[in-house]
Scaffold this motif. Structure first.
Motif, short mmCIF file in Angstrom:
data_model
loop_
_atom_site.label_atom_id
_atom_site.label_comp_id
_atom_site.label_asym_id
_atom_site.label_seq_id
_atom_site.Cartn_x
_atom_site.Cartn_y
_atom_site.Cartn_z
N GLY A 296 0.83 -1.21 0.00
CA GLY A 296 0.00 0.00 0.00
C GLY A 296 0.86 1.25 0.00
N ILE A 297 1.89 1.24 0.84
CA ILE A 297 2.76 2.41 0.93
C ILE A 297 3.53 2.60 -0.37
CG2 ILE A 297 4.78 3.36 2.08
CD1 ILE A 297 3.74 2.04 4.68
N ILE A 298 4.06 1.47 -0.91
CA ILE A 298 4.85 1.59 -2.15
C ILE A 298 3.99 2.13 -3.29
CG2 ILE A 298 6.05 0.27 -3.94
CD1 ILE A 298 7.10 -1.55 -1.71
N PHE A 299 2.81 1.53 -3.49
CA PHE A 299 1.96 1.97 -4.58
C PHE A 299 1.42 3.38 -4.34
CE2 PHE A 299 2.26 -2.32 -5.85
CZ PHE A 299 1.94 -2.37 -7.20
N GLY A 300 1.02 3.64 -3.11
CA GLY A 300 0.49 4.97 -2.78
C GLY A 300 1.54 6.03 -3.03
N TYR A 301 2.76 5.73 -2.64
CA TYR A 301 3.85 6.68 -2.84
C TYR A 301 4.11 6.88 -4.33
CZ TYR A 301 8.36 8.89 -2.62
OH TYR A 301 9.37 9.77 -2.79
N ALA A 302 4.22 5.75 -5.05
CA ALA A 302 4.55 5.83 -6.48
C ALA A 302 3.50 6.64 -7.23
CB ALA A 302 4.68 4.43 -7.06
N LEU A 303 2.25 6.36 -6.98
CA LEU A 303 1.19 7.09 -7.69
C LEU A 303 1.07 8.52 -7.19
CD1 LEU A 303 0.44 4.18 -8.61
CD2 LEU A 303 -1.93 4.97 -8.61
N GLY A 304 1.41 8.72 -5.93
CA GLY A 304 1.32 10.06 -5.37
C GLY A 304 2.34 11.02 -5.99
N VAL A 305 3.55 10.52 -6.24
CA VAL A 305 4.58 11.41 -6.78
C VAL A 305 4.58 11.42 -8.30
CG1 VAL A 305 6.12 11.27 -4.79
CG2 VAL A 305 6.36 9.61 -6.63
N ASN A 306 3.91 10.46 -8.91
CA ASN A 306 3.96 10.36 -10.37
C ASN A 306 2.58 10.59 -10.97
OD1 ASN A 306 4.17 9.54 -13.05
ND2 ASN A 306 5.83 8.12 -12.56
#
Ligand SMILES: Nc1ncnc2c1ncn2[C@@H]1O[C@H](COP(=O)(O)OP(=O)(O)OP(=O)(O)O)[C@@H](O)[C@H]1O
Ligand SMILES: [Mg+2]
Lengths: 285, 272
Positions: A108-118
């Motif tokens: 969740g953190i990895i995907f949330g972060y990736a989509l959040g910054v990209n």
């Protein structure tokens, strides 16, 4: 500041000390009151349940009684359950829960972060994630059991999909909410992309993520138990399902009680974690 | 000295436009040409919404200009301006970092060891008068103390350009004068060029070598460019009683007042 106070005339400082003691006493009193009221609710609810049940005003077959439930847990603990010793059932469920909690949280953190910054990534994947999120997760559990069998992996997968989306959405939002000024400031101070994540984005998103961990542990537990309920050979959910199959209401309640205590303890643990990781939020003037 | 020093910042024919959500183009700055020599303290004044912060964003490299170019030490700026540091109008300090971690951040990001960065940070913390608060979080400090943290955080990296966006306007008069004096004292020891945005003409004159007046937006340009030849070192609290100060103030205020009135009328036009 402190030196000023102690250098004041002594009657005043005596007054300060006595006021402090008074405030402390008040706080303690308030705490005692709340605790006793909580206890009272417990005594009234379980007491009337026990009374109604033993007087046969409500049918003990369907509603059981607190005493029977505790006795049932005791029997499980001492003589073991149909699936083996009680602690083993507990451990199996706990292991599934913790595993799915950790995996769901990490993904969740990895995907949330990736989509959040990209932005591009979030535009492309956004609709799909919303679509998957709209599926009631419980219908996935039978599929997981078909895919991964009756053992632990299918339960972990069930808990994982439940936790993932909660953490994901919170991490995503947390990353999006980071103060633009703080990002600019770090960039001017010379932060690279990785440093920006470490010093600004992750700490800022952490409040969101940690608050989501509270509810997500509960969901991990639900995932594990529902999985066990539908198809398993071990675990608390399996015990409950068995008891239900044998019309053993007391057994169902006993399983529920153990589960809710587990959830409570886990919640305390997450609170501790929260206090540790975002200490800066809890400091007072 | 201002004649001989090389340009630190040069804005060449800068225009900045934004596309409004309605699709209209909103021109904020139009054809700005400005050279700021190394070591000069320049203030920008202008009516609210005229584009002062936008100009700062361009110099910092947060956004590119629509037209024209920004040069920093004769090099065309592309991306973040690595020679600048900025004290924003709102919070600068990272709430999850203690004072010392906030102040030492710039050095840590440059790969300096924690011990060395902390040593240097302690010096700066003492310098801005926050000794004893190293372990505090920003939420435990007052607004003025937080501004000191921001200032120390910027100055520790010894920026060639210090950008300040109404950095002191939220402070009470006394704290503000203290901070202004401190800023001047520190600036006089360094050779940083300061780009100082303010609403307050008195503050601008008291601090600066030069005051730039922008016209009211949209499409703001430079209306006036004044050298402030008051002697240094200055005392911010007392300089406003100086007759020379008052003369300059009057002169610039005539320019600024017109723009403020225009901006005020524009605002009324839009609301009514
Ligand atoms: N990202 C943006 N998108 C669209 N319009 C913007 C954007 N940033 C600023 N503007 C517009 O540009 C104009 C100038 O804004 P700016 O913040 O530079 O003003 P300012 O001079 O700093 O005002 P103040 O003194 O009130 O801080 C405003 O009309 C604002 O609406
Ligand atoms: Mg502004």
């Amino acid at each position: 500041m402190k030196t000023q106070i102690s250098s004041l005339a002594s009657p005043a400082s005596v007054e300060v000390v006595s006021r402090k003691a008074e405030l402390k006493k008040k706080a303690l009193k308030l705490q005692a009151r709340n605790l006793s009221l909580q206890l009272l609710v417990f005594v009234v609810v379980t007491g009337s349940w026990q009374f109604l049940s033993s007087q046969k005003i409500i049918d003990p077959f369907f509603f059981s009684s607190p005493f029977d439930i505790v006795k049932h847990i005791w029997t499980w603990a001492v003589y073991g359950t149909t699936a083996g010793p009680l602690w083993l059932q507990f451990l199996v469920t706990l292991e599934e829960t913790v595993l799915s909690f950790i995996l769901g949280g990490v993904f969740g953190i990895i995907f949330g972060y990736a989509l959040g910054v990209n932005d591009l990534l979030s535009v492309i994947l956004g609709p799909y994630i919303k679509m998957i999120n709209a599926i009631p997760r419980v219908v996935l559990v039978p599929i997981f059991i078909l895919w991964f069998g009756l053992g632990m992996p299918s339960k972990v997968a069930s808990g994982l999909v439940l936790t993932f989306f909660i953490v994901f959405f919170n991490a995503f939002q947390g990353v999006r909410e980071v103060d633009r000024n703080l990002i600019n400031n770090a960039l001017l101070l010379g932060a690279s992309k990785g440093q920006l994540a470490k010093h600004v984005i992750i700490p800022s998103a952490l409040t969101w993520i940690l608050s989501s961990l509270h509810s997500s542990f509960g969901f991990a537990l639900i995932g594990a138990v529902v999985g066990e309920f539908i198809g398993a050979t071990q675990g608390l959910g399996y015990l409950i399902a068995q008891a239900q199959g044998a019309f053993d209401t007391t057994g169902v309640f006993a399983g529920m009680l153990i589960l809710s205590i587990t959830a409570l303890i886990a919640d305390l643990g997450v609170s501790k974690l929260e206090k540790r990781f975002i200490a800066w939020r809890y400091v007072r003037k | 000295m201002t004649q001989t020093a090389p340009d630190m910042i040069e804005l060449k024919g800068i225009t900045k436009e934004y596309v409004k959500p309605s699709g209209e183009v909103h021109t904020v700055l139009r054809d700005i040409n400005l050279r700021i020599p190394k070591g000069e303290f320049t203030s920008i004044v202008g009516p609210t919404g005229c584009g002062k912060s936008t100009a700062l964003n361009l110099i910092a490299g947060f956004e590119p200009p629509t037209e024209g170019e920004v040069y920093i030490s004769e090099q065309r700026l592309d991306g973040i301006n690595q020679r600048a540091a900025c004290v924003f109008q709102t919070e600068n300090a990272f709430p999850w970092k203690t004072v010392i971690d906030n102040v030492s951040l710039g050095l840590r990001l440059r790969g300096i060891s924690k011990a060395d960065a902390y040593d240097e940070a302690r010096k700066w913390i003492t310098r801005v008068g926050l000794k004893g608060f190293e372990g505090h979080y920003p939420s435990q400090l007052s607004g003025g103390m937080r501004k000191r943290v921001s200032l120390a955080q910027c100055l520790i990296v010894q920026p060639e350009i210090l950008l300040m966006d109404e950095s002191f306007s939220a402070l009470d008069v006394h704290t503000r004068q203290l901070m202004e004096d401190e800023l001047l004292r520190i600036w006089e020891e360094t050779s940083a060029s300061v780009f100082f945005i303010t609403h307050d003409l008195e503050e601008a004159i008291a601090l600066s070598d030069r005051v730039i007046v922008l016209t009211a937006g949209p499409g703001a340009t430079i209306k006036g460019d004044y050298q402030i030849d008051l002697p240094r070192p200055r005392n911010v609290a007392e300089i406003s009683f100086d007759p020379a100060f008052m003369r300059i103030h009057q002169q610039i205020w005539k320019d600024l007042k017109d723009e403020v009135m225009i901006s005020y009328e524009n605002a009324n036009k839009f609301t009514s």
